[in-house]
Motif scaffolding. Sequence first.
Motif, PDB file in Angstrom:
ATOM      1  N   ILE A   1     -10.184  -2.961  -0.348  1.00 22.96           N
ATOM      2  CA  ILE A   1     -10.529  -2.986  -1.768  1.00 22.96           C
ATOM      3  C   ILE A   1     -12.013  -2.687  -1.923  1.00 22.96           C
ATOM      4  CG2 ILE A   1     -10.953  -5.486  -1.760  1.00 22.96           C
ATOM      5  CD1 ILE A   1      -9.593  -5.536  -4.556  1.00 22.96           C
ATOM      6  N   SER A   2     -12.321  -1.943  -2.977  1.00 22.49           N
ATOM      7  CA  SER A   2     -13.704  -1.553  -3.223  1.00 22.49           C
ATOM      8  C   SER A   2     -14.557  -2.743  -3.650  1.00 22.49           C
ATOM      9  CB  SER A   2     -13.745  -0.480  -4.320  1.00 22.49           C
ATOM     10  OG  SER A   2     -13.252  -1.022  -5.547  1.00 22.49           O
ATOM     11  N   ARG A   3     -15.843  -2.503  -3.752  1.00 25.24           N
ATOM     12  CA  ARG A   3     -16.779  -3.570  -4.098  1.00 25.24           C
ATOM     13  C   ARG A   3     -16.447  -4.222  -5.435  1.00 25.24           C
ATOM     14  NH1 ARG A   3     -22.911  -1.874  -2.401  1.00 25.24           N
ATOM     15  NH2 ARG A   3     -22.457  -1.029  -0.323  1.00 25.24           N
ATOM     16  N   SER A   4     -16.086  -3.414  -6.391  1.00 22.40           N
ATOM     17  CA  SER A   4     -15.804  -3.954  -7.721  1.00 22.40           C
ATOM     18  C   SER A   4     -14.370  -4.449  -7.870  1.00 22.40           C
ATOM     19  CB  SER A   4     -16.044  -2.870  -8.768  1.00 22.40           C
ATOM     20  OG  SER A   4     -15.082  -1.824  -8.619  1.00 22.40           O
ATOM     21  N   GLY A   5     -13.521  -4.039  -6.938  1.00 16.40           N
ATOM     22  CA  GLY A   5     -12.107  -4.382  -7.025  1.00 16.40           C
ATOM     23  C   GLY A   5     -11.297  -3.361  -7.795  1.00 16.40           C
ATOM     24  N   GLY A   6     -11.931  -2.305  -8.249  1.00 16.20           N
ATOM     25  CA  GLY A   6     -11.250  -1.330  -9.061  1.00 16.20           C
ATOM     26  C   GLY A   6     -10.452  -0.297  -8.288  1.00 16.20           C
ATOM     27  N   SER A   7     -10.652  -0.244  -6.987  1.00 18.93           N
ATOM     28  CA  SER A   7      -9.950   0.729  -6.152  1.00 18.93           C
ATOM     29  C   SER A   7      -9.398   0.044  -4.915  1.00 18.93           C
ATOM     30  CB  SER A   7     -10.901   1.850  -5.754  1.00 18.93           C
ATOM     31  OG  SER A   7     -10.248   2.810  -4.967  1.00 18.93           O
ATOM     32  N   THR A   8      -8.157   0.382  -4.566  1.00 20.10           N
ATOM     33  CA  THR A   8      -7.512  -0.217  -3.398  1.00 20.10           C
ATOM     34  C   THR A   8      -6.850   0.850  -2.554  1.00 20.10           C
ATOM     35  OG1 THR A   8      -5.478  -0.621  -4.649  1.00 20.10           O
ATOM     36  CG2 THR A   8      -7.072  -2.430  -4.547  1.00 20.10           C
ATOM     37  N   SER A   9      -6.551   0.481  -1.318  1.00 18.83           N
ATOM     38  CA  SER A   9      -5.857   1.366  -0.403  1.00 18.83           C
ATOM     39  C   SER A   9      -4.929   0.518   0.450  1.00 18.83           C
ATOM     40  CB  SER A   9      -6.863   2.116   0.474  1.00 18.83           C
ATOM     41  OG  SER A   9      -6.212   2.955   1.390  1.00 18.83           O
ATOM     42  N   TYR A  10      -3.728   1.064   0.757  1.00 21.06           N
ATOM     43  CA  TYR A  10      -2.749   0.334   1.528  1.00 21.06           C
ATOM     44  C   TYR A  10      -2.158   1.199   2.640  1.00 21.06           C
ATOM     45  CZ  TYR A  10      -2.742  -2.969  -2.372  1.00 21.06           C
ATOM     46  OH  TYR A  10      -3.119  -3.881  -3.338  1.00 21.06           O
ATOM     47  N   ALA A  11      -1.785   0.538   3.705  1.00 20.94           N
ATOM     48  CA  ALA A  11      -0.997   1.210   4.725  1.00 20.94           C
ATOM     49  C   ALA A  11       0.392   1.466   4.159  1.00 20.94           C
ATOM     50  CB  ALA A  11      -0.911   0.330   5.972  1.00 20.94           C
ATOM     51  N   ASP A  12       1.003   2.553   4.590  1.00 20.95           N
ATOM     52  CA  ASP A  12       2.340   2.895   4.092  1.00 20.95           C
ATOM     53  C   ASP A  12       3.348   1.782   4.375  1.00 20.95           C
ATOM     54  OD1 ASP A  12       2.123   6.457   4.881  1.00 20.95           O
ATOM     55  OD2 ASP A  12       1.456   5.315   3.134  1.00 20.95           O
ATOM     56  N   SER A  13       3.168   1.099   5.479  1.00 23.32           N
ATOM     57  CA  SER A  13       4.135   0.070   5.893  1.00 23.32           C
ATOM     58  C   SER A  13       4.145  -1.144   4.971  1.00 23.32           C
ATOM     59  CB  SER A  13       3.841  -0.372   7.323  1.00 23.32           C
ATOM     60  OG  SER A  13       2.521  -0.881   7.416  1.00 23.32           O
ATOM     61  N   VAL A  14       3.085  -1.329   4.172  1.00 22.46           N
ATOM     62  CA  VAL A  14       3.017  -2.513   3.306  1.00 22.46           C
ATOM     63  C   VAL A  14       2.973  -2.147   1.830  1.00 22.46           C
ATOM     64  CG1 VAL A  14       1.812  -3.756   5.132  1.00 22.46           C
ATOM     65  CG2 VAL A  14       0.489  -2.739   3.254  1.00 22.46           C
ATOM     66  N   LYS A  15       2.875  -0.874   1.545  1.00 21.01           N
ATOM     67  CA  LYS A  15       2.759  -0.428   0.151  1.00 21.01           C
ATOM     68  C   LYS A  15       3.958  -0.901  -0.655  1.00 21.01           C
ATOM     69  CE  LYS A  15       0.623   3.403   0.097  1.00 21.01           C
ATOM     70  NZ  LYS A  15       0.284   4.842   0.213  1.00 21.01           N
ATOM     71  N   GLY A  16       3.692  -1.484  -1.812  1.00 17.00           N
ATOM     72  CA  GLY A  16       4.747  -2.005  -2.663  1.00 17.00           C
ATOM     73  C   GLY A  16       5.127  -3.442  -2.358  1.00 17.00           C
TER      74      GLY A  16
END
Length: 125
Positions: free
Chosen positions: A51-66
């Motif tokens: 998660i970015s510094r502000s919390g406005g952007s995130t990224s996930y591994a495909d295995s956990v997405k959703g």
Amino acid sequence: QVQLVESGGGLVQAGGSLRLSCAASGRTFSSYVTGWFRQAPGKEREFVAAISRSGGSTSYADSVKGRFTISRDNAKNTVYLQMNSLKAEDTAVYYCAAATSRYSPITAPMEYDYWGQGTQDPVSS
């Protein structure tokens, strides 16, 4: 310097939920990207979410997405990982990490400067 302490791990049944927390200290919390990684027995450490510094952007591994959601509360100096619909293959030691020179979520472990001690999360099938 940044100190990170994970909590919230524990045995959970497949299909269940768990929320991990990572409390940070030592430097202004909003000045670094935070991420979650995990390492299963006999396997390499892998990226889970960031998660970015502000919390406005995130990224996930495909295995956990959703299924997993990362969030942060900069007022409480804490980052969270909400894990739902857990599977046996989610069993691992989960680590919180901080990247002090980044602004956007990053996936490579080598980009992170500080690490917590890890919390064990076994999932029974």
